[in-house]
Design a protein around this motif. Structure first.
Motif, PDB file in Angstrom:
ATOM      1  N   THR A 180       0.913  -1.167  -0.008  1.00  0.00           N
ATOM      2  CA  THR A 180       0.100   0.235  -0.132  1.00  0.00           C
ATOM      3  C   THR A 180       0.714   1.094   0.197  1.00  0.00           C
ATOM      4  O   THR A 180       2.137   1.040   0.842  1.00  0.00           O
ATOM      5  N   SER A 181       0.438   2.359  -1.208  1.00  0.00           N
ATOM      6  CA  SER A 181       0.787   3.585  -0.538  1.00  0.00           C
ATOM      7  C   SER A 181       1.438   3.818   1.114  1.00  0.00           C
ATOM      8  O   SER A 181       0.020   3.788   1.803  1.00  0.00           O
ATOM      9  N   GLU A 182       1.930   5.419   0.349  1.00  0.00           N
ATOM     10  CA  GLU A 182       2.296   5.457   1.637  1.00  0.00           C
ATOM     11  C   GLU A 182       1.073   6.460   2.799  1.00  0.00           C
ATOM     12  O   GLU A 182       0.471   6.231   3.680  1.00  0.00           O
ATOM     13  N   GLN A 183       0.419   7.132   2.337  1.00  0.00           N
ATOM     14  CA  GLN A 183      -0.084   8.093   1.646  1.00  0.00           C
ATOM     15  C   GLN A 183      -2.127   7.205   2.330  1.00  0.00           C
ATOM     16  O   GLN A 183      -2.774   7.620   3.283  1.00  0.00           O
ATOM     17  N   VAL A 184      -2.221   5.806   1.600  1.00  0.00           N
ATOM     18  CA  VAL A 184      -3.057   5.596   2.182  1.00  0.00           C
ATOM     19  C   VAL A 184      -2.513   4.808   2.782  1.00  0.00           C
ATOM     20  O   VAL A 184      -4.132   4.476   3.731  1.00  0.00           O
ATOM     21  N   LEU A 185      -2.062   4.336   2.963  1.00  0.00           N
ATOM     22  CA  LEU A 185      -1.841   3.378   4.255  1.00  0.00           C
ATOM     23  C   LEU A 185      -2.318   4.668   5.434  1.00  0.00           C
ATOM     24  O   LEU A 185      -2.504   4.583   7.017  1.00  0.00           O
ATOM     25  N   LEU A 186      -1.893   5.382   5.534  1.00  0.00           N
ATOM     26  CA  LEU A 186      -1.790   6.499   6.826  1.00  0.00           C
ATOM     27  C   LEU A 186      -3.307   7.262   6.714  1.00  0.00           C
ATOM     28  O   LEU A 186      -3.983   7.172   8.210  1.00  0.00           O
ATOM     29  N   SER A 187      -3.981   6.916   5.497  1.00  0.00           N
ATOM     30  CA  SER A 187      -5.662   6.874   5.862  1.00  0.00           C
ATOM     31  C   SER A 187      -6.374   6.006   6.706  1.00  0.00           C
ATOM     32  O   SER A 187      -7.332   6.402   7.029  1.00  0.00           O
ATOM     33  N   LEU A 188      -5.768   4.946   6.189  1.00  0.00           N
ATOM     34  CA  LEU A 188      -6.304   3.421   7.077  1.00  0.00           C
ATOM     35  C   LEU A 188      -6.259   3.733   8.279  1.00  0.00           C
ATOM     36  O   LEU A 188      -6.968   2.843   9.006  1.00  0.00           O
ATOM     37  N   LEU A 189      -5.254   4.155   8.776  1.00  0.00           N
ATOM     38  CA  LEU A 189      -5.031   3.781  10.911  1.00  0.00           C
ATOM     39  C   LEU A 189      -6.133   4.030  11.593  1.00  0.00           C
ATOM     40  O   LEU A 189      -6.284   4.052  12.151  1.00  0.00           O
ATOM     41  N   PRO A 190      -6.657   4.899  11.379  1.00  0.00           N
ATOM     42  CA  PRO A 190      -7.564   5.466  12.125  1.00  0.00           C
ATOM     43  C   PRO A 190      -8.917   5.116  11.693  1.00  0.00           C
ATOM     44  O   PRO A 190     -10.229   5.373  11.875  1.00  0.00           O
ATOM     45  N   LYS A 191      -9.159   3.936  10.947  1.00  0.00           N
ATOM     46  CA  LYS A 191     -10.456   3.436  10.672  1.00  0.00           C
ATOM     47  C   LYS A 191     -11.073   3.238  11.717  1.00  0.00           C
ATOM     48  O   LYS A 191     -12.478   2.583  11.389  1.00  0.00           O
ATOM     49  N   SER A 192     -10.803   2.302  12.561  1.00  0.00           N
ATOM     50  CA  SER A 192     -11.690   1.401  13.978  1.00  0.00           C
ATOM     51  C   SER A 192     -12.020   3.444  14.848  1.00  0.00           C
ATOM     52  O   SER A 192     -12.913   3.076  15.875  1.00  0.00           O
ATOM     53  N   VAL A 193     -11.929   4.826  14.538  1.00  0.00           N
ATOM     54  CA  VAL A 193     -12.219   5.681  15.749  1.00  0.00           C
ATOM     55  C   VAL A 193     -13.965   6.518  14.626  1.00  0.00           C
ATOM     56  O   VAL A 193     -13.555   6.373  13.415  1.00  0.00           O
ATOM     57  N   THR A 194     -14.913   6.501  15.572  1.00  0.00           N
ATOM     58  CA  THR A 194     -15.610   7.776  15.413  1.00  0.00           C
ATOM     59  C   THR A 194     -15.115   8.798  13.795  1.00  0.00           C
ATOM     60  O   THR A 194     -14.094   9.059  14.022  1.00  0.00           O
ATOM     61  N   THR A 195     -16.111   9.272  13.215  1.00  0.00           N
ATOM     62  CA  THR A 195     -15.579   9.829  11.881  1.00  0.00           C
ATOM     63  C   THR A 195     -15.067  10.853  11.726  1.00  0.00           C
ATOM     64  O   THR A 195     -14.005  11.031  11.191  1.00  0.00           O
ATOM     65  N   PRO A 196     -15.947  11.859  13.173  1.00  0.00           N
ATOM     66  CA  PRO A 196     -14.593  13.181  12.836  1.00  0.00           C
ATOM     67  C   PRO A 196     -13.899  13.308  13.425  1.00  0.00           C
ATOM     68  O   PRO A 196     -12.913  14.033  12.632  1.00  0.00           O
ATOM     69  N   ILE A 197     -13.348  12.604  14.566  1.00  0.00           N
ATOM     70  CA  ILE A 197     -11.777  11.717  14.987  1.00  0.00           C
ATOM     71  C   ILE A 197     -11.362  11.407  14.268  1.00  0.00           C
ATOM     72  O   ILE A 197      -9.910  11.904  13.837  1.00  0.00           O
ATOM     73  N   ALA A 198     -11.766  10.437  12.877  1.00  0.00           N
ATOM     74  CA  ALA A 198     -11.124   9.551  12.205  1.00  0.00           C
ATOM     75  C   ALA A 198     -10.219  10.642  11.329  1.00  0.00           C
ATOM     76  O   ALA A 198      -9.092  10.851  10.728  1.00  0.00           O
TER      77      ALA A 198
END
Length: 237
Positions: free
Chosen positions: A121-139
């Motif tokens: 996975t590209s760096e930017q996509v990977l960073l985008s996926l890190l907060p996937k388990s957090v509620t949307t506004p915080i993520a």
């Protein structure tokens, strides 16, 4: 198909959402698809209507759809009611909950990063996926801070919540986990509000613990993600 007066009214997005959801409820009930919450069917149906019906523009739906999205805030705050009713249990197990949330957050961040690297996975996509388990506004804020793509993060959060709402209790049952504290903590920490909403029909204690887990996971992820990233990058490249 739809008159212009209706399409340009906020009532169109609100009405379409409610109608599609009600239809999906009937489908789930008639076909006995108990494993699938109605909104899991409703979301792709609405997306399909917007994509394949040239008469409907996203902006027209969003005029009312954004109002429903706005109501997510009050709906999340409403989780405080079962929280207050079960505050004695929460206070009694506060240490266990903090420990569980910390472990869950570390596991989520590290596992996502490792899987992303393994699959190229590209760096930017990977960073985008890190907060996937957090509620949307915080993520979205976490994604923006660490250099991710907020819209991609929002999509990952919604997909995670849909999977959680559909399979969380099935997985817990498979492993014989029946304790409400453990179940609520696991669900809230892994699939935020969408997953936790299913707890309302199972146990008020699960719902209360899940509500606390949502908040604590948001806080812990916003703190630990930026701190862990340099370490993970140095280890895995």
């Amino acid at each position: 198909m739809f008159p212009d007066l209706l399409l340009n009214s906020p009532l169109f997005g609100i009405g379409l959402t409610i109608i599609v959801y009600c239809v999906c409820e009937i489908i789930v009930e008639r076909l006995e698809l108990n494993i699938v919450p109605p909104f899991v069917l409703a979301c792709p149906l609405i997306i399909g209507l917007l994509l394949f019906n040239p008469q409907i523009k996203y902006e027209q739906y969003a005029a009312g759809g954004n109002f429903i999205n706005f109501m997510l805030g009050p709906a999340t705050i409403a989780l405080a009611l079962p929280l207050i009713r079960n505050r004695k249990i929460i206070k009694q197990h506060a240490g266990i909950m903090l420990g569980g949330i910390t472990i869950a957050t570390l596991t989520a961040i590290i596992s996502i990063y490792i899987c992303g690297r393994l699959f190229g996975t590209s760096e930017q996509v990977l960073l985008s996926l890190l907060p996937k388990s957090v509620t949307t506004p915080i993520a979205i804020e976490i994604s923006h801070t660490i250099g991710g793509i907020p819209p991609l993060t929002a999509a990952a959060v919604i997909f995670t919540g849909m999977l959680g709402a559909t399979f969380n209790h099935k997985i817990l049952s498979l492993f014989g986990i029946k304790n409400d504290l453990a179940a609520g903590l696991a669900i809230g920490a892994s699939s935020h509000g969408l997953g936790t909403s299913v707890c309302a029909s199972v146990s008020p204690v699960q719902l209360a613990i899940g509500g606390v887990a949502i908040a604590l996971t948001g806080i812990s992820t916003s703190i630990l993600a930026p701190l862990l990233l340099p370490l993970l990058k140095s280890i895995f490249g």
